[in-house]
Design a protein around this motif. Structure first.
Motif, PDB file in Angstrom:
ATOM      1  N   UNK A  15       0.820  -1.207   0.000  1.00 44.40           N
ATOM      2  CA  UNK A  15       0.000   0.000   0.000  1.00 44.40           C
ATOM      3  C   UNK A  15       0.859   1.265   0.000  1.00 44.40           C
ATOM      4  N   UNK A  16       0.338   2.312  -0.624  1.00 39.85           N
ATOM      5  CA  UNK A  16       1.118   3.535  -0.825  1.00 39.85           C
ATOM      6  C   UNK A  16       1.592   4.156   0.488  1.00 39.85           C
ATOM      7  N   UNK A  17       0.703   4.283   1.485  1.00 41.60           N
ATOM      8  CA  UNK A  17       1.105   4.937   2.745  1.00 41.60           C
ATOM      9  C   UNK A  17       2.305   4.222   3.357  1.00 41.60           C
ATOM     10  N   UNK A  18       2.230   2.907   3.417  1.00 44.47           N
ATOM     11  CA  UNK A  18       3.296   2.118   4.036  1.00 44.47           C
ATOM     12  C   UNK A  18       4.589   2.226   3.226  1.00 44.47           C
ATOM     13  N   UNK A  19       4.478   2.067   1.920  1.00 48.32           N
ATOM     14  CA  UNK A  19       5.653   2.100   1.045  1.00 48.32           C
ATOM     15  C   UNK A  19       6.327   3.471   1.095  1.00 48.32           C
ATOM     16  N   UNK A  20       5.534   4.527   1.017  1.00 50.62           N
ATOM     17  CA  UNK A  20       6.102   5.880   1.014  1.00 50.62           C
ATOM     18  C   UNK A  20       6.734   6.217   2.364  1.00 50.62           C
ATOM     19  N   UNK A  21       6.069   5.866   3.459  1.00 51.60           N
ATOM     20  CA  UNK A  21       6.655   6.174   4.774  1.00 51.60           C
ATOM     21  C   UNK A  21       7.957   5.415   4.968  1.00 51.60           C
ATOM     22  N   UNK A  22       8.002   4.150   4.532  1.00 51.73           N
ATOM     23  CA  UNK A  22       9.257   3.392   4.618  1.00 51.73           C
ATOM     24  C   UNK A  22      10.339   4.035   3.759  1.00 51.73           C
ATOM     25  N   UNK A  23       9.950   4.466   2.550  1.00 49.63           N
ATOM     26  CA  UNK A  23      10.933   5.053   1.628  1.00 49.63           C
ATOM     27  C   UNK A  23      11.553   6.320   2.215  1.00 49.63           C
ATOM     28  N   UNK A  24      10.799   7.002   3.083  1.00 51.89           N
ATOM     29  CA  UNK A  24      11.314   8.242   3.676  1.00 51.89           C
ATOM     30  C   UNK A  24      11.929   7.983   5.050  1.00 51.89           C
ATOM     31  N   UNK A  25      12.124   6.714   5.381  1.00 49.85           N
ATOM     32  CA  UNK A  25      12.853   6.348   6.592  1.00 49.85           C
ATOM     33  C   UNK A  25      12.212   6.842   7.878  1.00 49.85           C
ATOM     34  N   UNK A  26      10.903   6.952   7.895  1.00 49.73           N
ATOM     35  CA  UNK A  26      10.228   7.358   9.118  1.00 49.73           C
ATOM     36  C   UNK A  26      10.303   8.847   9.391  1.00 49.73           C
ATOM     37  N   UNK A  27      10.745   9.608   8.383  1.00 47.35           N
ATOM     38  CA  UNK A  27      10.889  11.051   8.555  1.00 47.35           C
ATOM     39  C   UNK A  27       9.544  11.769   8.472  1.00 47.35           C
ATOM     40  N   UNK A  28       8.649  11.197   7.669  1.00 47.64           N
ATOM     41  CA  UNK A  28       7.392  11.857   7.316  1.00 47.64           C
ATOM     42  C   UNK A  28       6.226  10.902   7.549  1.00 47.64           C
ATOM     43  N   UNK A  29       5.079  11.441   7.992  1.00 46.11           N
ATOM     44  CA  UNK A  29       3.857  10.647   8.079  1.00 46.11           C
ATOM     45  C   UNK A  29       2.940  11.047   6.931  1.00 46.11           C
ATOM     46  N   UNK A  30       2.426  10.070   6.200  1.00 46.80           N
ATOM     47  CA  UNK A  30       1.449  10.356   5.139  1.00 46.80           C
ATOM     48  C   UNK A  30       0.231   9.470   5.356  1.00 46.80           C
TER      49      UNK A  30
END
Lengths: 328, 328
Positions: free
Chosen positions: A234-249
C-alpha cells in the motif's frame, strides 16, 4: 480559482486521461504553496484519522487503557485487513472486555491478498475486524469506555463523535458545514483543503501543551509503524518506509492525501477532483519529491509515478506524468 | 471548447467528487447534440471493436470460416472470462487448427467471479483465453488465416492490423494521428470523439453495400447476444438487455462508451476525461434515458445512476447525479 491539472496518463505519445485537483502546502503561519483552489470544501475521509484520534489521547483514555504506540498507529490506520491488523484489533478489544460485534464499522473483504484468499477459498465471510477502519473504531471504543457512553458510538450526537468534531473544528480552525456518513459509518466532517493542510502543519509543529503532545505522539506512531497504518503493497506504508520514518502520510477515500513533515515544519493536503486513487498516489509522490523528502530515484517513485505502464504481455503502453506546472 | 461537467458524487448533501468529459450524439449527417468538445482526440480502446471486426466480414474470412452470429458478438466483446466465453474462444480456435498459444493478447485474471474463484483457489494461472479481448483476437486469427499472414498478427505493420487501420480511418473519416498499444497488445488508433460518434451513426444507418451489410451483421450480433459482449453483472450486457436488444452499446478502457441506435438512426460516443468507469457507466445510462431508449424506472438506471450509494452496513452515504445541463 480553478481546479489545477495535476496528473496525466499518456499512451502512444498522446494524452489519454487527465486528473485535476487541488494541493496545498502549509507551515505554522499558513499556505506556502498551492495548486488549484485551497478554499475548496472537501471530505477528508480517512486522511483525518490522526485528528479523529486526538480525543483518545487528550481525554486520558489511551493512557488509562495502556495503549502502545503500535495501537495508536492502528487508530490512525486504513489497514489491509491482514492478520497483523485483525489480530491486533481483536486483542485490543479483548483488553476492553469487548468483542467484534461491539464494532459498528461493518464488514468488507480485506485487501490483503493472503487473507482475502483464505476467506474466499474457505467460503468464509469477512468480519468487522477486517474493515480497514477497525483500528480507528477500537480507538473510538477505548474513548467511549472512558466517557461512559452508550454502544452506538458512531451516532453524530454520541459523546465520542462530539469530542471528535470539537477536536476537528479546533485544529482546522473552521466551523464545518456538515458531515457525510463514511464507509465505516462514522460521521466525516467536511473542511476546506486549506483547513486540512493547516491541520497537518499543526501536527508538524506541535506545541508543548496537551494538544501538541497528543499530535506528536500520533505522528510518531504513524511514521514508526508504517505497516500498521496501511499494509504491504500500500502507498502509505511504502512511502513512509521510503522516507525512513521522517514523514507521516495518510490517504483517504476519493483520492485525498495528507502529509506531516516535522523536520521541515510543513503539512500538506491534496484532493483529486474525480476521486481516482492512481492520481492521488502519483500526486503525493511528486509532491514529496518536490518537498525534498523523497529521493526521485527511490523505487516508490517508479512504482507510483515514473514507471512505465505495461500491459498483460509486459509491453510498455504508456506512462503517468505530472501536468505542466505541477510541481513547479 | 471546454470539458463538460458530467457526473457528480454527493455525500451528506455536499459535492464530494466530479467527473468531466465529452459526449457527442450523431445522425447520418453529423453531430446533433454534444457536451464538452467533440473535436477532442481520444483513444477509443475497446469501444471500437465492432470497427476492428469489419475486415473480418468484408474480406469474406468470417463466412469462409462459417462464423456464427454468436462468434461475431464475441469478436466485438470485452468479456468476463467466464466459462461461456473461454470455451467459445477455445472451440473457435480449434476450428482454425489453432490453440491458446497462438493468441497474442496476454493473460489476466477473469472478472467472472466463479472462474476467478476457481483459478484462485486451485492455485491456477489464467491463460490467454481469459483475456477480455480473446474473442477479438480469435477474429484477428480468422482474418489472418484468410490473408495468409504471419503469426505476429498484432504488429501494426501486419496485414491484419493494416486492414483494421484502413477500415477504422474510412469509417471515422479521419486520418488517425497515431496508435497506442492496447492492454491486449493490438494497436489502438486514436480519432476525435466526433469521428467515433459519426462511426456509430454509420453503424446505425448502414447502406446496402458490402460495408453496410457488415455493419448491420455486427450490430445485430451484439444486441442479440449481450451475454457474449461482456457478461453477467457488466454494464454493456445489463444495458443491452434492459433495452430489449434495440440498441448496441460498448465500453472501452479509460471510460469510453459508444452506442448504436438503429431504430433512431443515431450513434453516440462519450469519454470521461479522468478514465473512471463509474462515471462512464453513469453517463451512458443518463444518455440512453435522454435518448428515449432506456426506461428511467428500469433497474439498470438505479444500478448505474440513480441508486443511493451505501456503505458496508447498508447505510445510505450519498448518490451519483448528472451535473447541471447533462443531459439537457
Amino acid at each position: 480559482m480553478q481546479t489545477a491539472e495535476l496528473i496525466e496518463l499518456w499512451r502512444g505519445g498522446q494524452l489519454e486521461s487527465l486528473h485535476r485537483g487541488h494541493v496545498v502546502v502549509c507551515d505554522s503561519r499558513g499556505v506556502v504553496e498551492a495548486w488549484g483552489d485551497p478554499s475548496r470544501t472537501i471530505f477528508p475521509r480517512s486522511s483525518c484519522k490522526m485528528m479523529q484520534a486526538l480525543p483518545l489521547i487528550e481525554s486520558g483514555a489511551a493512557d488509562a487503557a495502556g495503549l502502545t504506540e503500535r495501537q495508536l498507529a492502528l487508530a490512525c490506520a486504513s489497514h489491509n485487513g491482514a492478520k497483523i491488523h485483525t489480530e491486533a484489533v481483536e486483542s485490543w478489544l479483548s483488553t476492553l472486555g469487548l468483542e467484534e460485534p461491539d464494532l459498528r464499522c461493518g464488514s468488507h473483504m480485506p485487501q490483503d491478498s493472503d487473507e482475502n484468499r483464505r476467506l474466499t477459498c474457505s467460503d468464509s465471510a469477512p468480519c468487522q475486524l477486517h474493515n480497514n477502519c477497525s483500528g480507528k473504531h477500537a480507538g473510538f471504543l477505548t474513548l467511549n469506555r472512558h466517557l461512559r457512553g452508550g454502544p452506538e458510538y458512531v451516532d453524530p450526537s454520541h459523546p465520542v463523535q462530539r469530542a471528535v468534531k470539537a477536536a476537528f473544528e479546533e485544529v482546522t480552525g473552521e466551523t464545518s458545514p456538515g458531515y457525510g456518513i463514511d464507509g465505516c459509518s462514522a460521521p466525516n466532517w467536511s473542511c476546506t483543503l486549506e483547513g486540512l493542510g493547516r491541520s497537518m502543519a499543526a501536527f508538524a509543529n506541535p506545541g508543548s501543551d496537551r494538544r501538541g503532545q497528543a499530535m506528536r505522539r500520533l505522528t510518531d506512531a504513524m511514521r514508526r509503524h508504517p505497516e500498521m497504518v496501511a499494509g504491504e503493497g500500500r502507498a502509505c506504508t511504502i512511502l513512509m518506509r521510503a522516507m525512513g520514518g521522517q514523514v507521516a502520510v495518510k490517504t483517504g477515500a476519493e483520492a485525498v492525501f495528507v502529509g506531516i513533515l516535522p523536520e521541515q515544519g510543513l503539512g500538506f493536503a491534496l484532493k483529486i477532483s474525480d476521486g481516482a486513487t492512481r492520481a492521488s498516489e502519483a500526486a503525493v509522490t511528486a509532491l514529496l519529491v518536490h518537498l525534498g523528502v523523497l529521493d526521485k530515484d527511490d523505487p516508490a517513485v517508479t512504482q507510483f509515478l515514473t514507471g512505465k505502464q505495461k500491459n498483460w504481455r509486459g509491453l510498455v503502453t504508456g506512462e503517468l506524468r505530472t501536468a505542466k506546472g505541477f510541481p513547479n
